[in-house]
Design a protein around this motif. Structure first.
Motif, PDB file in Angstrom:
ATOM      1  N   UNK A 639       0.831  -1.222   0.000  1.00  0.00           N
ATOM      2  CA  UNK A 639       0.000   0.000   0.000  1.00  0.00           C
ATOM      3  C   UNK A 639       0.856   1.259   0.000  1.00  0.00           C
ATOM      4  N   UNK A 640       1.894   1.249   0.815  1.00  0.00           N
ATOM      5  CA  UNK A 640       2.740   2.442   0.921  1.00  0.00           C
ATOM      6  C   UNK A 640       3.939   2.386  -0.027  1.00  0.00           C
ATOM      7  N   UNK A 764       7.442   5.505  -4.336  1.00  0.00           N
ATOM      8  CA  UNK A 764       6.722   5.874  -5.564  1.00  0.00           C
ATOM      9  C   UNK A 764       7.018   4.894  -6.695  1.00  0.00           C
ATOM     10  N   UNK A 767       5.307   1.488  -5.874  1.00  0.00           N
ATOM     11  CA  UNK A 767       3.843   1.533  -6.057  1.00  0.00           C
ATOM     12  C   UNK A 767       3.478   1.656  -7.530  1.00  0.00           C
ATOM     13  N   UNK A 768       4.208   2.497  -8.238  1.00  0.00           N
ATOM     14  CA  UNK A 768       3.913   2.668  -9.664  1.00  0.00           C
ATOM     15  C   UNK A 768       4.110   1.349 -10.403  1.00  0.00           C
ATOM     16  N   UNK A 771       1.193  -0.867  -9.745  1.00  0.00           N
ATOM     17  CA  UNK A 771       0.009  -0.418 -10.484  1.00  0.00           C
ATOM     18  C   UNK A 771       0.119  -0.769 -11.965  1.00  0.00           C
TER      19      UNK A 771
ATOM     20  N   UNK B 186       2.563   7.785   7.105  1.00  0.00           N
ATOM     21  CA  UNK B 186       3.598   7.236   6.221  1.00  0.00           C
ATOM     22  C   UNK B 186       4.573   8.340   5.833  1.00  0.00           C
ATOM     23  N   UNK B 255      -1.189   7.248  -6.836  1.00  0.00           N
ATOM     24  CA  UNK B 255      -0.302   6.829  -5.749  1.00  0.00           C
ATOM     25  C   UNK B 255      -0.668   7.527  -4.446  1.00  0.00           C
ATOM     26  N   UNK B 258      -3.854   6.099  -3.082  1.00  0.00           N
ATOM     27  CA  UNK B 258      -3.640   4.758  -2.541  1.00  0.00           C
ATOM     28  C   UNK B 258      -3.035   4.830  -1.137  1.00  0.00           C
ATOM     29  N   UNK B 259      -2.032   5.696  -0.988  1.00  0.00           N
ATOM     30  CA  UNK B 259      -1.364   5.810   0.310  1.00  0.00           C
ATOM     31  C   UNK B 259      -2.285   6.417   1.361  1.00  0.00           C
ATOM     32  N   UNK B 262      -4.826   3.981   2.451  1.00  0.00           N
ATOM     33  CA  UNK B 262      -4.247   2.990   3.360  1.00  0.00           C
ATOM     34  C   UNK B 262      -4.058   3.578   4.757  1.00  0.00           C
ATOM     35  N   UNK B 263      -3.606   4.845   4.823  1.00  0.00           N
ATOM     36  CA  UNK B 263      -3.355   5.467   6.130  1.00  0.00           C
ATOM     37  C   UNK B 263      -4.662   5.588   6.914  1.00  0.00           C
TER      38      UNK B 263
END
Lengths: 782, 275
Positions: A639-640, A764, A767-768, A771, B186, B255, B258-259, B262-263
């Motif tokens: 997720x992060x 980044x 995550x990219x 995706x 985060x 992005x 998404x973060x 999630x947080x």
């Protein structure tokens, strides 16, 4: 005395002052009448200077004042290389944000910065070229208008591999990028220059790794004889290569000190470092590996580009990165068909300079991620494919396809050692089980062999201004019986004040605490090209031993006279000279006899005395190859996009370890920097060439919370080529973390279809990639 | 990295500080812990001609417990709060938030009032105190006033505080015995700016529910729809949170969404799974 010579983990002598905050750095110096410098720096990545307006009051210099100082011009004998000319202060054009345009001097740095705001520079902005592809377009703006294009150099290792490649059953092609980094030493560049009339010398205190070479640079720039320049490198808060070149700002400061006949100082601050000094590691490339069905690499075809920035630095030149990379990309593997092509490209970024391990992290990155890609292609564990390709101990010494001679080592044993420590089968089980926190587990390996103690044989044909040869050291007995050793390298974190004393202890049997090291001062030491290329312990270790042995030869007849025995009966142990029948005599007695009561000396002693210089060069100086296996275990948060390092093992072999504790420190420090390369550090620029990572809030360095408890598994395979079997170790740790960690992340995200080829693996990017892979799967679904 | 010239005043009293600010106009900055203002001045990104140092003002110090809330003096450092200057369940919540701010060296000097006045979008206190329903006490030339934090936070580096006002204290409501606090931040590493932040207060006893997203690039925001669900003890799905966040965050990238999702989701899970 317990053994404190080679192999003893004695505490570092220099830590006494460092831990008490009593080190002496350029910033600690005081001088009456000192002027501090602030530079006016270009706000544009590419612009023509139309005019400069000076303030009415205050000391401000521009290129017009420095007309007699030639531009920096670094030569190397490589076909396809043409030097650049870097002005000390920009005159007609600026080629990167942060390039110095004018220097302002005042009684304090704050006042100098105030003055710098009053300097007006009129620019005509030009379109910048920032990346390699843009710079190589036929219609790209040219940085240097006297050149036909933006190529600094082209270096190729051609070989007829096409037929072998075409016949191979497995083909893997991957593209890789390594971000530009700053080296971020605790202390930036720092210089204080002053003219000393008594010595008739320019005396320069400067944070520099190579004082003698820097003196040569100043001699050229200032048209001054080398005898009239003394370089003193005091304590230095980290070098890492950043303090090896000669920079325009340093030359400007020396020029001003002579012009004004006053002491002048410049201390680079963090903002200057992260903008104008953003200068390492930016290499991208494509690798084609051709393998058999088992994963044996039959041919390797590499094409890479170095984004070298605006100028070619002195002395190594910007072409040196490509030289290093091409030579070592095949790494510890048995690769017999290899072709590499490279372009070193000029762009509107700061000049790239060598950073700990130079281009080898990028070389290792390309090779090690490719090994994992081959493993995927043939359906094997990455370690199995490595084992299949590694040069074996029985093949040593091994002549690599690039002409290097791997002198010694057991690479497969290194791999086995690291793997057994990590317990791969246990992690594979954990990986398969779902985790409460949803994170993905991965294991990654990277290996390298590192050419250390790079010497004349390697540099010889290049014709650069820095040419290592025979290294010397001076050793002398003080009148009260201690030892002083002088050497031309500079100690800035390597622990050489301790390790070189341990070498003296090994030869003379004297406690290292009684050996004082002089270094980093052209006025006090023999010539040396300096501390770089993981060479000081190899080369100066040999030189210090040679000097101490020569000194022992001079001491022996004196001791024999005192003990009334034959010179050949004299030995050295426990800090004393020993003779037959248990007789001993202290070094203090020998010193007294020679210096204070020479009337007691027998006739016929060597009048040369107890002060000797001797030198060293390995009989075969093609280098000593250290090697290492790094294995990382990571957990990736999908997720992060964050990565936690769960375990990290380094199986490292640097030959004989003079001080194992210091070697551990070198490996740990290098690995920490490599973790920065892998996950955090990146100098970002916007489309106009403005740096975006200008403070430590946006240029992210790993700190104590990011560095795991790294487990070290050292082995010692002495080099047959060097004195004591020493191999270099200073740079190695920084080479492997990025590929080890990227391989681990890719292993973790294999089920997601992710395979990253870009460092740093930022949240980044991760995550990219997740995706994009998700999108690709969705698109492929019926 | 040295500041441009400025005049330094050390205020001897709150009245003097307010008077200096009123005279100085918008070009005067208040110096508290200096952990944000200092670096900005060194980079010459902030160039106030005058600094009013409020660091010695007793009126801004101290922590006291009153009916239903705790009053925290504006000069209270993050470190003091981390170390338990506020007692009880609320103190533990505040200590947890404080411990995650930057590094200890920053926390030793940085103050809760300074953090609120600076209103960095990525800061911890604005989001955490919005979830905790704090009130900000201000002193200006016209006297004292108190502002609910939702009205105090205006945008990135913008608050309802006038240029001639000083933050005196922060009132934070006490927490009931069944209250739970979820907090998920985060950032690239400890000490870095938050890139996603979810703060949730949930008290099943009083059906109180506040759900906050921070690190928005602007001010921290409540998510009323999520709060209504939470008050009913419902755990929203990640997709529902994303749908709520998208308009609040103003067309975020995939992005970022998404973060942040999630947080907030994890902060909600924290208060609900403890139940």
């Amino acid at each position: 005395m317990s053994h404190k010579g080679i192999g003893a983990s004695i505490p570092r002598k220099e830590d006494e002052r460092f831990l008490k905050g009593r080190g002496e750095y350029v910033g600690d110096l005081f001088r009456p009448g000192l002027l501090e410098v602030a530079f006016v720096r270009s706000p544009h990545a590419h612009a023509r200077i139309l005019g400069i307006t000076r303030p009415i009051k205050g000391i401000v210099y521009t290129a017009a004042d420095l007309a007699a100082v030639p531009p920096i011009r670094a030569q190397i004998n490589l076909p396809g290389y043409r030097a650049t000319e870097q002005p000390i202060l920009a005159d007609r054009k600026v080629l990167f944000v942060g390039q110095s345009v004018a220097m302002c001097l005042a009684k304090s740095r704050a006042l100098a910065e105030d003055l710098s705001e009053e300097v007006g520079v009129d620019y005509e902005e030009l379109p910048p070229v920032l990346d390699v592809a843009d710079a190589l377009r036929p219609d790209a703006p040219r940085l240097h208008e006297d050149r036909p294009d933006n190529l600094l150099s082209v270096l190729n290792a051609e070989a007829p591999i096409d037929a072998i490649a075409a016949a191979a059953p497995v083909h893997v092609t991957r593209h890789y990028t390594n971000a530009r980094q700053a080296m971020a030493p605790l202390e930036g560049r720092a210089i204080l220059a002053e003219w000393n009339d008594r010595a008739d010398q320019l005396v320069v205190h400067v944070g520099h790794q190579n004082p003698h070479v820097f003196r040569a640079a100043l001699a050229i720039a200032l048209n001054l004889e080398e005898r009239r320049i003394r370089i003193i490198a005091p304590d230095i808060g980290g070098g890492f290569g950043y303090k090896a070149p000669a920079y325009p700002e340093e030359i400007a400061v020396c020029w001003a000190a002579m012009k004004l006949h006053r002491p002048v100082r410049w201390i680079e601050d963090r903002f200057e470092h992260l903008t104008a000094g953003a200068s390492a590691r930016e290499i991208s490339g494509t690798v084609h590996a051709h393998a058999d069905a088992e994963g044996r690499i039959l041919a390797l075809d590499v094409d890479f580009a170095v984004n070298i920035g605006a100028y070619s630095f002195w002395p190594h030149t910007g072409a040196f990165e490509a030289v290093q990379a091409i030579g070592i990309i095949p790494g510890p593997y048995r690769i017999r068909h290899y072709r590499a092509r490279s372009k070193t490209v000029l762009t509107n970024k700061p000049p790239q300079t060598p950073y700990r391990a130079v281009a080898r992290p990028a070389a290792c990155f390309m090779m090690e991620l490719t090994i994992d890609a081959v493993a995927r292609a043939v359906g094997k564990e990455p370690h199995e494919v490595r084992a299949l390709n590694l040069v074996s101990a029985a093949e040593m010494p091994y002549a690599s396809i690039t002409g290097k001679l791997y002198d010694s080592g057991d690479y497969p044993a290194s791999l086995r050692s690291a793997l057994s420590a990590i317990d791969l089968p246990a992690w594979r089980l954990k990986q398969a089980a779902p985790r409460a926190d949803g994170r993905a587990i991965g294991v990654g390996i990277a290996m390298y062999t590192e050419h250390t103690g790079i010497s004349t044989n390697t540099f010889g044909t290049m014709g650069i201004a820095l040419m290592p040869g025979y290294e010397q050291a001076n050793a002398r007995l003080t009148p009260d019986g201690d030892i002083e050793v002088a050497m031309g390298v500079q100690n800035h974190g390597q622990g050489m004040e301790t390790t070189m004393a341990q070498v003296a202890s090994e030869v003379l049997g004297i406690d290292p605490g009684r050996v004082r090291l002089l270094h980093g001062d052209t006025g006090l030491t023999p010539y040396s090209t300096g501390t770089y290329a993981s060479r000081a312990m190899v080369m100066n270790g040999g030189a210090v031993a040679a000097a101490c042995e020569r000194l022992a030869e001079r001491m022996r007849p004196l001791a024999a006279h005192l003990m009334q025995c034959a010179a050949h009966e004299v030995g050295f142990s426990g800090g004393r000279a020993t003779g037959p029948g248990g007789a001993t005599v202290g070094f203090g007695e020998i010193g007294r006899l020679w210096y204070k009561t020479p009337n007691e000396l027998p006739p016929g002693v060597d009048p040369a005395g107890l002060d000797v210089t001797a030198g060293y060069r390995p009989e075969d100086d093609r280098g000593a190859f250290s090697y290492s296996t790094h294995v990382a275990v990571v957990a990736v948060d999908r997720d992060f996009g964050s990565v936690e390092i769960l375990d990290y093992v380094v199986a490292d072999d640097c030959g004989t370890r003079v001080n194992p504790m210091i070697v551990d420190g070198q490996v740990l420090g290098g690995t920490a920097q490599g973790i920065g390369t892998a996950l955090y550090e990146e100098c970002l620029f916007d489309a106009s060439g403005q740096p975006k990572s200008v403070t430590l809030a946006d240029y992210i360095l790993p700190g104590p919370t990011e560095i795991p408890a790294i487990r070290l598994l050292p082995t010692e395979t002495p080099s047959p080529k060097t004195r004591f079997g020493i191999k270099g170790v200073g740079e190695g740790g920084a080479i492997a973390p990025a590929p080890a960690l990227l391989n681990a992340i890719n292993d973790a995200l294999r089920a997601d279809g992710v395979e990253l080829g870009a460092a740093p693996a930022t949240p980044d990017r991760i995550l990219a990639a997740i995706e994009i892979a998700r999108g690709a799967r969705a698109g492929a679904a019926p | 990295m040295k500041p441009a010239p400025f005049t330094y005043h050390r205020a001897a009293s709150l009245e003097q500080a307010v008077a200096l600010l009123a005279q100085g106009g918008g070009d005067t900055a208040v110096l508290s812990g200096g952990q944000s203002l200092g670096p900005m001045m060194n980079l010459r990104a902030a160039r106030p001609s005058q600094l009013v140092d409020i660091g010695r003002l007793e009126a801004l110090r101290g922590i006291s417990v009153a009916e239903g809330h705790v009053r925290i003096g504006a000069l209270s450092t993050h470190a003091a709060i981390e170390d338990g200057a506020v007692s009880g369940p609320l103190g533990r919540v505040l200590a947890r938030v404080a411990a995650g701010i930057a590094y200890r060296a920053v926390r030793n000097a940085g103050t809760i009032g300074g953090s609120l006045a600076h209103a960095d979008p990525a800061a911890d206190w604005p989001a955490a105190l919005l979830a905790l329903d704090a009130r900000i006490h201000l002193r200006g030339p016209g006297g004292d006033r108190a502002v609910a934090i939702d009205a105090f936070l205006a945008g990135a580096f913008e608050t309802a505080k006038a240029a001639d006002e000083v933050i005196v204290a922060v009132d934070v409501p006490a927490l009931g015995p069944t209250a739970r606090f979820g907090y998920v931040k985060f950032c690239r590493k400890p000490g870095e700016f938050a890139e996603a932040l979810g703060a949730v207060l949930y008290d099943p006893g009083s059906a109180q529910a506040r759900v906050v997203v921070g690190a928005t690039g602007s001010r921290a925001r409540r998510l009323p729809a999520a709060e209504a669900g939470l008050a009913a003890g419902l755990s929203p799905a990640a997709a529902d949170i994303a749908a709520l966040l998208a308009p609040v965050l103003g067309n975020p990238s995939a992005l970022v969404l998404k973060r942040q999702t999630a947080a907030v989701h994890r902060a909600l899970q924290e208060v609900l799974t403890d139940a």
